[in-house]
Design a protein around this motif. Structure first.
Motif, PDB file in Angstrom:
ATOM      1  N   GLU A 190       0.781  -1.328  -0.169  1.00  0.00           N
ATOM      2  CA  GLU A 190       0.025   0.025   0.003  1.00  0.00           C
ATOM      3  C   GLU A 190       0.848   1.028  -0.052  1.00  0.00           C
ATOM      4  OE1 GLU A 190      -3.344   0.006  -0.204  1.00  0.00           O
ATOM      5  OE2 GLU A 190      -3.071  -2.109  -0.537  1.00  0.00           O
ATOM      6  N   GLY A 191       1.968   1.390   0.638  1.00  0.00           N
ATOM      7  CA  GLY A 191       2.987   2.356   0.771  1.00  0.00           C
ATOM      8  C   GLY A 191       3.740   2.566  -0.577  1.00  0.00           C
ATOM      9  N   PHE A 192       3.954   1.609  -1.347  1.00  0.00           N
ATOM     10  CA  PHE A 192       4.885   1.694  -2.628  1.00  0.00           C
ATOM     11  C   PHE A 192       4.478   1.279  -3.890  1.00  0.00           C
ATOM     12  CE2 PHE A 192       8.530   0.133  -5.079  1.00  0.00           C
ATOM     13  CZ  PHE A 192       8.869   1.493  -5.590  1.00  0.00           C
ATOM     14  N   LEU A 193       4.108  -0.245  -3.890  1.00  0.00           N
ATOM     15  CA  LEU A 193       3.823  -0.733  -5.016  1.00  0.00           C
ATOM     16  C   LEU A 193       2.465  -0.330  -5.759  1.00  0.00           C
ATOM     17  CD1 LEU A 193       4.876  -4.613  -4.136  1.00  0.00           C
ATOM     18  CD2 LEU A 193       6.103  -2.768  -5.606  1.00  0.00           C
ATOM     19  N   ARG A 194       1.442  -0.106  -4.920  1.00  0.00           N
ATOM     20  CA  ARG A 194       0.292   0.086  -5.385  1.00  0.00           C
ATOM     21  C   ARG A 194       0.158   1.734  -6.077  1.00  0.00           C
ATOM     22  NH1 ARG A 194      -5.172  -1.096  -5.233  1.00  0.00           N
ATOM     23  NH2 ARG A 194      -4.693  -2.878  -3.748  1.00  0.00           N
ATOM     24  N   PRO A 195       0.729   2.643  -5.302  1.00  0.00           N
ATOM     25  CA  PRO A 195       0.937   3.802  -5.967  1.00  0.00           C
ATOM     26  C   PRO A 195       1.899   3.894  -6.934  1.00  0.00           C
ATOM     27  CG  PRO A 195       1.920   3.991  -3.762  1.00  0.00           C
ATOM     28  CD  PRO A 195       1.189   2.690  -3.767  1.00  0.00           C
ATOM     29  N   LEU A 196       2.875   3.403  -7.155  1.00  0.00           N
ATOM     30  CA  LEU A 196       3.763   3.377  -8.076  1.00  0.00           C
ATOM     31  C   LEU A 196       2.983   2.793  -9.374  1.00  0.00           C
ATOM     32  CD1 LEU A 196       6.717   3.417  -9.465  1.00  0.00           C
ATOM     33  CD2 LEU A 196       7.175   1.071  -8.716  1.00  0.00           C
ATOM     34  N   LEU A 197       2.479   1.638  -9.215  1.00  0.00           N
ATOM     35  CA  LEU A 197       1.867   0.795 -10.323  1.00  0.00           C
ATOM     36  C   LEU A 197       0.501   1.870 -10.770  1.00  0.00           C
ATOM     37  CD1 LEU A 197       1.650  -2.829  -9.358  1.00  0.00           C
ATOM     38  CD2 LEU A 197       2.914  -1.818 -11.485  1.00  0.00           C
ATOM     39  N   ALA A 198      -0.199   2.413  -9.933  1.00  0.00           N
ATOM     40  CA  ALA A 198      -1.168   3.298 -10.435  1.00  0.00           C
ATOM     41  C   ALA A 198      -0.687   4.601 -11.286  1.00  0.00           C
ATOM     42  CB  ALA A 198      -1.883   3.923  -9.061  1.00  0.00           C
ATOM     43  N   ALA A 199       0.407   4.884 -10.924  1.00  0.00           N
ATOM     44  CA  ALA A 199       1.065   5.923 -11.867  1.00  0.00           C
ATOM     45  C   ALA A 199       1.846   5.356 -12.997  1.00  0.00           C
ATOM     46  CB  ALA A 199       2.361   6.559 -10.999  1.00  0.00           C
ATOM     47  N   LEU A 200       2.030   4.277 -13.148  1.00  0.00           N
ATOM     48  CA  LEU A 200       2.738   3.811 -14.310  1.00  0.00           C
ATOM     49  C   LEU A 200       1.407   3.210 -15.147  1.00  0.00           C
ATOM     50  CD1 LEU A 200       5.727   1.546 -12.773  1.00  0.00           C
ATOM     51  CD2 LEU A 200       5.541   3.965 -13.758  1.00  0.00           C
ATOM     52  N   LEU A 201       0.433   2.751 -14.786  1.00  0.00           N
ATOM     53  CA  LEU A 201      -0.585   2.177 -15.625  1.00  0.00           C
ATOM     54  C   LEU A 201      -1.881   3.185 -15.637  1.00  0.00           C
ATOM     55  CD1 LEU A 201      -0.515  -1.313 -13.722  1.00  0.00           C
ATOM     56  CD2 LEU A 201       0.617  -0.859 -16.199  1.00  0.00           C
TER      57      LEU A 201
END
Length: 456
Positions: A190-201
Motif C-alpha cells: 500500500e505504501g509503495f507498490l500500489r501508488p507506483l503501479l497506479a502512476a505507471l498504469l
C-alpha cells in the motif's frame, strides 16, 4: 513497386506514434507511404500545449529509458530523454520517503544498504511541521521495516533481469489481487507498490492484468522514469519530420476504408495496395466495424507555476496516503528545464480520473501537504482532462492482438499491444512487418542510437 493505378503503396490513417513508426519501417523498405491525419497536428494523444513559454503535456504519460522501441525506432535518433531521479519519493503517514531503488550487486549486504537508503528522508525536501501531520507508528514504520525494505529492493533487482517470456507465463489476474498474493507486507504494497503501479498504469484501482503490471515494474526497475525533452509532442514531431517531405498530410479526415482505397471528407479518394488504420480505438472502430473498443482510464493533469521551487530534485512524488485527488506530482521544470521560462517553476500533478468540482482548490490543498509549503500564491496554468486517455488492460489481456485483419487491411495502436508509448511503437512495427510480408518485401530492422540527456 508502385503500380500506375495506385497513388501510394500503403495509406496509413492516423499520425500518432504507432502510425508514424510504421511509416518509417515501410519507407525504409522502399514502400511508398502516405500518412493521413484528421487533426491539424501529429501525435494523437501525445500533445503539448504552449502557454507563455510553458510546455504543458495534456496526459503526461511516463516513459522509461529501458523501453526498447525508443532505441529501435528509426527517426528517434535525436530524441533526448530527461530522467527523473532514481526511484521515487513517497508521501506516507505525513512524511516524504525515498523508495524504489533496486539493490546493487552486493547481495544481502547491498540489499540492506539499499533498504537504509529507502527509508531515509530525501535531501533538500521541505518536511511538513510535526504538529501538522499525524504521528508515525514506530512499531510499523512507513513503507515497512528494514527487512521489508531489503526484500523490496532485492525483488526490484530480480524483476529487472527476468526474461519477458517468463513474466508472460505467470498466472494472470488483476494486479491488485496479484500483489496481495505475493507475500509482500501490506505496508509495502500500500505504501509503495500500489501508488507506483497506479502512476505507471494510470489505473488507481489496479484492475490491470498482472502480466502488464509485471512488465511495468520490470521497465521501472531496469531503467529510469523519464519524459521527452521539450514536451510529449517532441516524440511524434521527430518521427514526422524524419519522413520524406509530403508523407504526412494533416487536416485530412478519412471517412471510409477498403483494402485498396480510402475515402476522405474533403480530399477525394486515394487508391493504394494496402491500408493501415493507426488511429485511437474509437476512430478505428468507426472505420472498421466490429473492432473491439476497450474501456479507458481517465486522466486529468493540473499545471501550476510558482516563483520558488518547492522540491529541489527532479523526483516523482507519489501520494500513498491518498488524501486528495492527486496521485502523483513533480516539479517538471526540475526534470526538464525547457518546459518553463527561466526563473519559473512548473509543477505538474496528475489525477487518475475525473477532476473534482473545485479542482484548483482541492489540488492546491493536497500539494501544500505533499510539498510542505504554501501554495496559495501559485498560478494555475491549465487543467487538462482526457476521458479516453489510456486503454484499460484488464485480464485476460492479449499483449499481441492481431494487427492483420485480412490481406490489405491492418490496424495498430496502443489498443493492440500494451497501453504505453512502448506498446504503441511496437504495434506499429508489428503492423509494418505484416504488411511487408504480405507485399513480398524483405526488410531487416536496424537499431538507432538514443540520445539520453541528464537533468540540469
Amino acid at each position: 513497386m508502385l503500380e500506375p493505378a495506385y497513388q501510394a503503396d500503403v495509406v496509413i490513417v492516423g499520425a500518432g506514434v504507432a502510425g508514424l513508426a510504421a511509416a518509417h519501417r515501410l519507407n525504409s523498405a522502399g514502400v511508398t507511404t502516405v500518412v493521413l491525419e484528421a487533426a491539424p497536428y501529429v501525435g494523437g494523444r501525445m500533445t503539448t500545449e504552449k502557454v507563455d513559454g510553458f510546455r504543458l503535456d495534456r496526459i503526461g504519460q511516463l516513459l522509461s529509458t529501458s523501453y526498447p522501441e525508443l532505441r529501435l525506432t528509426p527517426g528517434l535518433d535525436r530524441l533526448a530523454l530527461r530522467p527523473f531521479a532514481p526511484g521515487v519519493l513517497v508521501h506516507a503517514d505525513g512524511r516524504v520517503h525515498r523508495a524504489g531503488e533496486p539493490a546493487g550487486a552486493g547481495g544481502a549486504r547491498g540489499a540492506l544498504d539499499a533498504a537504509r537508503a529507502l527509508v531515509s528522508p530525501p535531501r533538500r525536501v521541505r518536511q511538513i511541521p510535526a504538529a501538522a501531520v499525524p504521528p508515525v507508528s514506530r512499531a510499523f514504520p512507513p513503507l515497512g521495516g528494514a527487512l521489508d525494505q531489503a526484500r523490496l529492493a532485492a525483488a526490484l533487482g530480480r524483476i529487472a533481469t527476468v526474461p519477458v517470456e517468463r513474466l508472460l507465463a505467470r498466472p494472470e489476474r488483476p494486479a491488485g489481487r496479484a500483489l496481495a498474493a505475493r507475500g509482500m507486507p501490506a505496508r509495502t504494497v500500500e505504501g509503495f507498490l500500489r501508488p507506483l503501479l497506479a502512476a505507471l498504469l494510470c489505473d488507481p484501482d489496479l484492475t490491470t492484468s498482472s502480466r502488464c503490471a509485471d512488465l511495468a515494474l520490470r521497465a521501472f526497475a531496469s531503467g529510469r522514469l523519464c519524459v521527452p525533452e521539450g514536451g510529449a509532442d517532441t516524440l511524434p514531431e521527430l518521427l514526422a519530420s524524419a519522413l520524406p517531405p509530403g508523407t504526412v498530410r494533416t487536416g485530412v479526415r478519412v471517412t471510409s476504408v477498403s483494402t485498396t482505397s480510402v475515402t476522405t471528407a474533403d480530399h477525394g479518394e486515394l487508391r493504394c495496395r494496402a491500408i493501415l488504420v493507426a488511429t485511437d480505438a474509437h476512430a478505428a472502430a468507426e472505420l472498421l466495424p466490429g473492432l473491439r473498443v476497450p474501456p479507458f482510464h481517465q486522466v486529468t493533469v493540473v499545471h501550476h507555476t510558482a516563483d520558488e521551487v518547492p522540491l529541489a530534485e527532479p523526483a516523482l512524488l507519489l501520494d500513498a496516503d491518498r488524501r486528495g485527488p492527486v496521485a502523483h506530482t513533480a516539479v517538471i521544470s526540475q526534470v526538464d528545464p525547457t518546459r518553463a521560462p527561466v526563473g519559473r517553476a512548473l509543477i505538474s500533478s496528475t489525477i487518475l480520473g475525473a477532476p473534482p468540482a473545485d479542482t484548483d482548490r482541492a489540488v492546491r490543498a493536497q500539494l501544500a501537504a505533499l510539498y510542505g509549503t504554501a501554495t496559495h500564491r501559485w498560478e494555475l496554468l491549465a487543467v487538462h482532462h482526457t476521458p479516453d486517455a489510456v486503454p484499460a488492460m484488464p485480464p485476460p489481456h492479449d499483449l499481441r492482438r492481431p494487427v492483420r485483419l485480412l490481406a490489405g487491411l491492418y490496424v495498430c495502436g496502443d489498443h493492440r499491444d500494451t497501453s504505453t508509448v512502448q506498446g504503441a511503437l511496437h504495434s506499429g512495427h508489428r503492423a509494418a512487418r505484416a504488411l511487408l510480408t504480405d507485399l513480398g518485401v524483405n526488410s531487416a530492422p536496424t537499431a538507432t542510437p538514443l540520445t539520453a540527456s541528464t537533468a540540469a
